[in-house]
Design a protein around this motif. Sequence first.
Motif, mmCIF file in Angstrom:
data_model
loop_
_atom_site.group_PDB
_atom_site.id
_atom_site.type_symbol
_atom_site.label_atom_id
_atom_site.label_comp_id
_atom_site.label_asym_id
_atom_site.label_seq_id
_atom_site.Cartn_x
_atom_site.Cartn_y
_atom_site.Cartn_z
ATOM 1 N N VAL A 32 -10.952 63.639 -68.314
ATOM 2 C CA VAL A 32 -10.332 64.872 -67.821
ATOM 3 C C VAL A 32 -10.939 65.343 -66.510
ATOM 4 C CG1 VAL A 32 -9.963 67.323 -68.330
ATOM 5 C CG2 VAL A 32 -9.627 65.597 -70.110
ATOM 6 N N PHE A 33 -12.257 65.291 -66.375
ATOM 7 C CA PHE A 33 -12.871 65.813 -65.156
ATOM 8 C C PHE A 33 -12.510 65.007 -63.908
ATOM 9 C CE2 PHE A 33 -16.179 67.933 -67.991
ATOM 10 C CZ PHE A 33 -15.530 69.162 -67.901
ATOM 11 N N PRO A 34 -12.553 63.668 -63.936
ATOM 12 C CA PRO A 34 -12.104 62.932 -62.743
ATOM 13 C C PRO A 34 -10.643 63.206 -62.399
ATOM 14 C CG PRO A 34 -13.406 61.500 -64.153
ATOM 15 C CD PRO A 34 -13.171 62.765 -64.925
ATOM 16 N N LEU A 35 -9.769 63.282 -63.415
ATOM 17 C CA LEU A 35 -8.356 63.554 -63.137
ATOM 18 C C LEU A 35 -8.174 64.957 -62.569
ATOM 19 C CD1 LEU A 35 -6.554 62.011 -66.259
ATOM 20 C CD2 LEU A 35 -6.650 61.086 -63.932
ATOM 21 N N LEU A 177 -13.799 74.084 -69.825
ATOM 22 C CA LEU A 177 -13.664 72.752 -70.413
ATOM 23 C C LEU A 177 -15.019 72.184 -70.815
ATOM 24 C CD1 LEU A 177 -10.923 71.100 -68.159
ATOM 25 C CD2 LEU A 177 -10.695 71.889 -70.525
ATOM 26 N N LEU A 178 -16.032 72.387 -69.984
ATOM 27 C CA LEU A 178 -17.368 71.922 -70.334
ATOM 28 C C LEU A 178 -17.811 72.516 -71.669
ATOM 29 C CD1 LEU A 178 -19.433 72.082 -67.016
ATOM 30 C CD2 LEU A 178 -19.161 70.078 -68.473
ATOM 31 N N GLY A 255 -21.782 62.580 -61.676
ATOM 32 C CA GLY A 255 -20.462 62.790 -61.091
ATOM 33 C C GLY A 255 -19.843 64.093 -61.562
ATOM 34 N N VAL A 256 -19.994 64.400 -62.849
ATOM 35 C CA VAL A 256 -19.512 65.675 -63.387
ATOM 36 C C VAL A 256 -20.177 66.837 -62.647
ATOM 37 C CG1 VAL A 256 -19.519 67.176 -65.418
ATOM 38 C CG2 VAL A 256 -18.923 64.770 -65.666
#
Length: 525
Positions: A32-35, A177-178, A255-256
């Motif tokens: 979800v986070f990369p998208l 979301l986290l 990355g997050v």
Amino acid sequence: MTVTQQEIENRLWDAADELRVAMPEAQYSSVVFPLMFWKYLSDTWEHRHEVFLAENDGLLEDLSVEEAREIEYRDYQSFEIPLIHPGTVHERRASWASILATITQPGLGQRVRASLQAIETANPDKFSRLFGSMTWTSEEVLSGEVLAAVMQAMDRTPKMHEDNMSHDVLGGAYEYLLKRFSDGSGTRAGQFFTPREVVELIVEILDPHDYESVYDPTCGSGGMLIASAGFLKARGKKGYSLQLYGQEAVPDTAGVARMNLFMHNLTQFQVEVGDTLKEPRFKKPDGSVAQFDVILANPPYSLKWKPWSNDPRALGGVAPAKSADWAFVQHMIASMDPEKGRAGVVLPHGVLFRSGEEAAIRRRVLDDDLLEAVVGLPANLFYNTTIPTCVLVFRAPGTKVDERTDGVLFVDASTRFAKAKNRNVLTEADIADVVTTYHANFDADGNPVDPDGDGGLAARFVPMSEIVEAGYDLNIGRYVKHAAVEQEDLGTLIDAYNLARAERQKSEQNMLSVLASAGIEGFDA
């Protein structure tokens, strides 16, 4: 159209929920986070491109493609969404909309991966290694049908750019979301997410100022760095002026963190990947570790590690292989700016009293008057452990205020919490009371001068002479009589028992040896 916090949170969770047929909730964040960040970059780039075209409509027909591009990236764009296969029939931009248009075609995951890699390559200073390993783009890990469903659900969120969505809303959605992933994923969440109220408590105690440097050696998703900037912003100061630094051992989590910082409109940061104890990434030209104004961390508790053999950070000794707790503290102490450096770290209570190598380090830290305060927190605050923890606050040598020199402030906040669904939480009032107590004045006996202005918590400033007399034991209950002994976790109690038992056996063996040397027999240990 203005987007509300609730609206974007609901729609993003709907997108994440499409993954329920493919993977456990603990793994949602890797997809979800990369998208989400890719959509944010694409929407922002396309919005600025439209503004560029509208504001330069009459000028563009007289410019070459190269000249127009130079103006756009000089005056409008802060990053690039590049073309893939330029000049061919397969030319397309590495954007969300471009891939969404081909969503029904085979090989969706491959196209997504190629787009994300192209963005990383085109923006090496900003986005290098940003999207992590991207194993989820493999058909074997996540089918094209499920990936398409996630993207289509996420595409129902409004455009993510500054004219449509404030960074406060965008960053808040990311934090939402986290937290939601953490609430549903059990112990794994603690590897990268520290509860927001614990972060706020440490930040308020350390009190970062405009233009200072802030460093988290185990930064996880970057929450402590973001909270430092938010602390200043909430007070009408310049949160954007902070220089933010973080190191994280897990590449995907790093990355997050980078995405999280960008989502909060923070650009003055550097997040590096690596084992902080083994390979600290931030160094001075002479090879020593870099130093910062504010250092804060929630390191992995009692981490097994390979002890240093020859490292200048090893103040007072080397932490044992079975627990790197004090090694993280030593690294943070070495990283404090000599003039105004201060550090705050969350650790289990065992660091306060364990013997052996840890006791030697603790003794040196206390002899050097580096420890300013110990704050006992409630049990079950964290996602990955139910044990009670404590916050240790350190100051660079010689930088304590006069009233805090040659002693340590002990604060017991172990009973201050509210019950939540899966864990305990510190309320805003609890945080405020701890901070008030931390700033309170204490009399010659170590008691608060103004009992009505001490935050209502049991606290005492203990002179170093008393701590030395107690064998450098920092157990809060030894100095603050109201400390909630019943909240001590079983693991900590077992550790204390085993240590006491070993010390007793050692003393008995020594006694028997003395008796045997004197010719006295008949004693049975």
